[in-house]
Design an enzyme around this catalytic site. Structure first.
Site, PDB file in Angstrom:
ATOM      1  N   SER A   1       3.946   2.040  10.336  1.00 34.36           N
ATOM      2  CA  SER A   1       5.073   2.093   9.216  1.00 34.36           C
ATOM      3  C   SER A   1       6.260   3.107   9.968  1.00 34.36           C
ATOM      4  CB  SER A   1       4.507   2.404   8.022  1.00 34.36           C
ATOM      5  OG  SER A   1       5.540   2.954   7.232  1.00 34.36           O
TER       6      SER A   1
ATOM      7  N   LYS B   1      -3.865   0.634  -2.176  1.00 34.15           N
ATOM      8  CA  LYS B   1      -4.212   2.278  -1.649  1.00 34.15           C
ATOM      9  C   LYS B   1      -5.125   2.639  -2.459  1.00 34.15           C
ATOM     10  CE  LYS B   1       0.676   3.147   0.246  1.00 34.15           C
ATOM     11  NZ  LYS B   1       2.063   3.949  -0.138  1.00 34.15           N
TER      12      LYS B   1
ATOM     13  N   LYS C   1       6.452  -2.223   9.983  1.00 35.35           N
ATOM     14  CA  LYS C   1       7.103  -2.035   8.731  1.00 35.35           C
ATOM     15  C   LYS C   1       8.324  -0.844   8.912  1.00 35.35           C
ATOM     16  CE  LYS C   1       5.672   0.569   4.792  1.00 35.35           C
ATOM     17  NZ  LYS C   1       4.537   0.593   3.552  1.00 35.35           N
TER      18      LYS C   1
ATOM     19  N   ASP D   1       3.429  -1.616  -4.587  1.00 32.51           N
ATOM     20  CA  ASP D   1       2.962  -0.571  -4.009  1.00 32.51           C
ATOM     21  C   ASP D   1       2.756   0.472  -5.423  1.00 32.51           C
ATOM     22  OD1 ASP D   1       1.983   1.879  -2.906  1.00 32.51           O
ATOM     23  OD2 ASP D   1       3.361   1.886  -1.162  1.00 32.51           O
TER      24      ASP D   1
ATOM     25  N   ASP E   1      10.011  -1.711   3.517  1.00 29.53           N
ATOM     26  CA  ASP E   1       9.496  -0.870   2.194  1.00 29.53           C
ATOM     27  C   ASP E   1      10.659   0.080   1.877  1.00 29.53           C
ATOM     28  OD1 ASP E   1       8.094   0.509   0.212  1.00 29.53           O
ATOM     29  OD2 ASP E   1       6.435   1.209   1.600  1.00 29.53           O
TER      30      ASP E   1
ATOM     31  N   LYS F   1      11.132   1.464   6.846  1.00 32.28           N
ATOM     32  CA  LYS F   1      11.462   2.020   5.485  1.00 32.28           C
ATOM     33  C   LYS F   1      12.943   1.757   5.451  1.00 32.28           C
ATOM     34  CE  LYS F   1       7.529   3.984   4.230  1.00 32.28           C
ATOM     35  NZ  LYS F   1       7.196   3.835   2.938  1.00 32.28           N
TER      36      LYS F   1
ATOM     37  N   GLU G   1       8.759  -4.451   0.157  1.00 31.89           N
ATOM     38  CA  GLU G   1       7.837  -3.833  -0.698  1.00 31.89           C
ATOM     39  C   GLU G   1       8.577  -2.872  -1.519  1.00 31.89           C
ATOM     40  OE1 GLU G   1       4.982  -1.790   1.903  1.00 31.89           O
ATOM     41  OE2 GLU G   1       4.251  -0.369   0.528  1.00 31.89           O
TER      42      GLU G   1
ATOM     43  N   GLY H   1      -1.161   2.827   3.470  1.00 32.75           N
ATOM     44  CA  GLY H   1      -1.292   4.252   4.040  1.00 32.75           C
ATOM     45  C   GLY H   1      -0.679   5.295   3.366  1.00 32.75           C
TER      46      GLY H   1
HETATM   47  O1  SMG Z   1      -0.062   6.077   6.459  1.00 31.20           O
HETATM   48  O2  SMG Z   1       1.015   4.897   8.041  1.00 31.20           O
HETATM   49  C1  SMG Z   1       0.965   5.601   7.109  1.00 31.20           C
HETATM   50  C2  SMG Z   1       2.095   5.386   6.146  1.00 31.20           C
HETATM   51  C3  SMG Z   1       2.458   4.421   5.443  1.00 31.20           C
HETATM   52  O3  SMG Z   1       4.479   3.710   4.878  1.00 31.20           O
HETATM   53  C4  SMG Z   1       3.636   4.381   4.463  1.00 31.20           C
HETATM   54  N1  SMG Z   1       3.286   5.006   3.376  1.00 31.20           N
HETATM   55  O4  SMG Z   1       5.245   3.764   0.294  1.00 31.20           O
HETATM   56  O5  SMG Z   1       3.590   2.739   1.962  1.00 31.20           O
HETATM   57  C5  SMG Z   1       4.191   3.610   1.514  1.00 31.20           C
HETATM   58  C6  SMG Z   1       4.235   4.983   2.456  1.00 31.20           C
HETATM   59  C7  SMG Z   1       4.025   6.288   1.645  1.00 31.20           C
HETATM   60  C8  SMG Z   1       3.555   7.363   2.234  1.00 31.20           C
HETATM   61  S1  SMG Z   1       4.800   8.503   2.116  1.00 31.20           S
HETATM   62  C9  SMG Z   1       4.099   9.961   2.600  1.00 31.20           C
HETATM   63 MG    MG Z   2       5.130   1.663   0.210  1.00 30.27          MG
END
Ligand code: SMG
Ligand code: MG
Length: 380
Positions: free
Chosen positions: A145, A272, A171, A248, A198, A173, A223, A300
């Site tokens: 990500s 998660k 992924k 999510d 995402d 953001k 996402e 994650g």
């Molecule tokens: O653990 O590699 C990881 C991060 C994956 O993008 C990730 N998580 O919304 O899916 C999500 C975000 C939330 C984490 S924000 C700290």
């Molecule tokens: Mg997410």
């Protein structure tokens, strides 16, 4: 096998991230979480509570989780005889919300029971051997990500670095103003790379035209574009998109998953452990999605190797058919800092290997825990 929970400890820790991680709700350069140690019969099970310092991703924070664990959840299990994680889930039934707090303790109990039975957590969950068509899952497919970067060039450099390291799925953001152009630039440079995006709830239904533009880039999924608790608007949006929507933040429990699927709010679910209240609930959502033909993948929360090991174990279940946000340990923390060892290392087929040792298959390193620890509580 009966086990009496004799002692539970909470450790609040802080670790530096190797690279700041920015989402539509903010930028972080360190990660704080609570590790839960569950002691019984000479064994210690470890769980990670993924609540963060501020209520940005979720309403839970380290403070609320510390309070709910210390004042309610731990007293519910201390001194109790348990034979399965279901006993703990039953004792937590009175508690509304606070899934990350519940998951921290519940996943520690899973590790404890797996160790007591001499099996890996993947095996106790029923994952590793449950995949006849793919053979035994001793590796799980993973991606990376990539956060929002100050400039598009820096983002492309980040993606290039991860692709070079061997990540087979990326992924990105996104947020308003950092979406179509960014995805287009990544697509032009890597036409065949599996990519997903995402938004962490940064859009509203009024933004449907922008989100529809993403349909042209052959993304695996989009996402959580809309409100963090919504399923109704997501259903309206999904009906207008070719690309599958993945939820999510909106899925807090197996019930939420069923409601979302019943109204076609998404075609994929990100599972998660923390967000849904533990491994038991995570597995229930997995099973429900399998029955409905809906693929899932493991999300994650920048976990330490404790949470990562639980994620890897869970991702061995057969309907985890998309790569997880479970990157190698080195993507998150500097060498020698993660509180548990050994590190997870990326295999050349963009997978992580599933530990075979009993329980999580990682050991908490006492000196590292002591170095990272901000606060400690022990209850017996
Ligand atoms: O653990 O590699 C990881 C991060 C994956 O993008 C990730 N998580 O919304 O899916 C999500 C975000 C939330 C984490 S924000 C700290
Ligand atoms: Mg997410």
């Amino acid at each position: 096998m009966k086990m009496k929970i004799e002692r539970v400890e909470l450790h609040q820790i802080e670790l530096p991230l190797v690279h700041p991680f920015e989402t539509s709700f903010g930028r972080e350069s360190t990660r704080t979480c609570i590790l839960v140690a569950v002691h019984a019969g000479g064994l210690t099970g470890w769980g990670e509570c993924t609540a963060e310092v501020g209520p940005w991703y979720s309403y839970e924070t380290v403070e609320t989780a510390w309070h709910v664990l210390g004042d309610f959840l731990i007293p519910f299990v201390l001194g109790q005889e348990i034979t399965s994680p279901a006993d703990v889930v039953a004792r937590f039934r009175r508690v509304r919300g606070h899934p990350m707090a519940r998951a921290g303790l519940e996943s520690g109990v899973w590790d404890l029971l797996a160790q007591a039975q001499g099996v890996s957590l993947a095996e106790l969950l029923g994952g590793q051997k449950a995949c006849p068509e793919h053979g035994q899952r001793d590796r799980v497919k993973v991606g990376v990500s990539v956060g929002i970067e100050p400039t598009l060039n820096e983002l492309l450099d980040q993606v290039a670095q991860y692709v070079d390291e061997g990540y087979g799925r990326v992924k990105l953001k996104i947020k308003p103003g950092w979406d179509v152009d960014v995805v287009r630039a990544v697509r032009e440079r890597w036409p065949d790379l599996p990519v997903q995006v995402d938004a962490n709830s940064a859009y509203t239904l009024d933004d449907a035209p922008v989100l529809r533009e993403l349909d042209q880039f052959n993304l695996l999924l989009i996402e959580q574009p809309l409100h963090h608790d919504d399923i109704v608007d997501h259903a309206k949006l999904q009906a207008q998109l070719r690309t599958p929507l993945c939820l999510d933040e909106s899925i807090h429990s197996p019930e939420h998953a069923r409601w979302a699927l019943d109204i076609a709010a998404c075609r994929v679910i990100n599972i998660k452990v923390g967000r849904v209240g533990g491994l038991t609930a995570a597995r229930q959502i997995h099973d429900l999605c399998a029955e409905r033909g809906v693929p899932v993948w493991c999300g994650g929360m920048l976990e330490t190797n404790v949470g990562r090991a639980a994620n890897v174990a869970m991702a061995t279940l057969p309907n985890f058919s998309l790569p997880g946000d479970i990157s190698a340990s080195a993507r998150y923390y500097p060498e020698g800092k993660d509180i548990a060892a050994p590190n997870f290392v990326l295999n050349d087929d963009s997978t992580l290997s599933v530990p075979a040792a009993p329980g999580l298959g990682v050991r908490v390193v006492p000196e590292r825990l002591a170095a990272a620890r901000l606060r400690h509580l022990a209850r017996e």
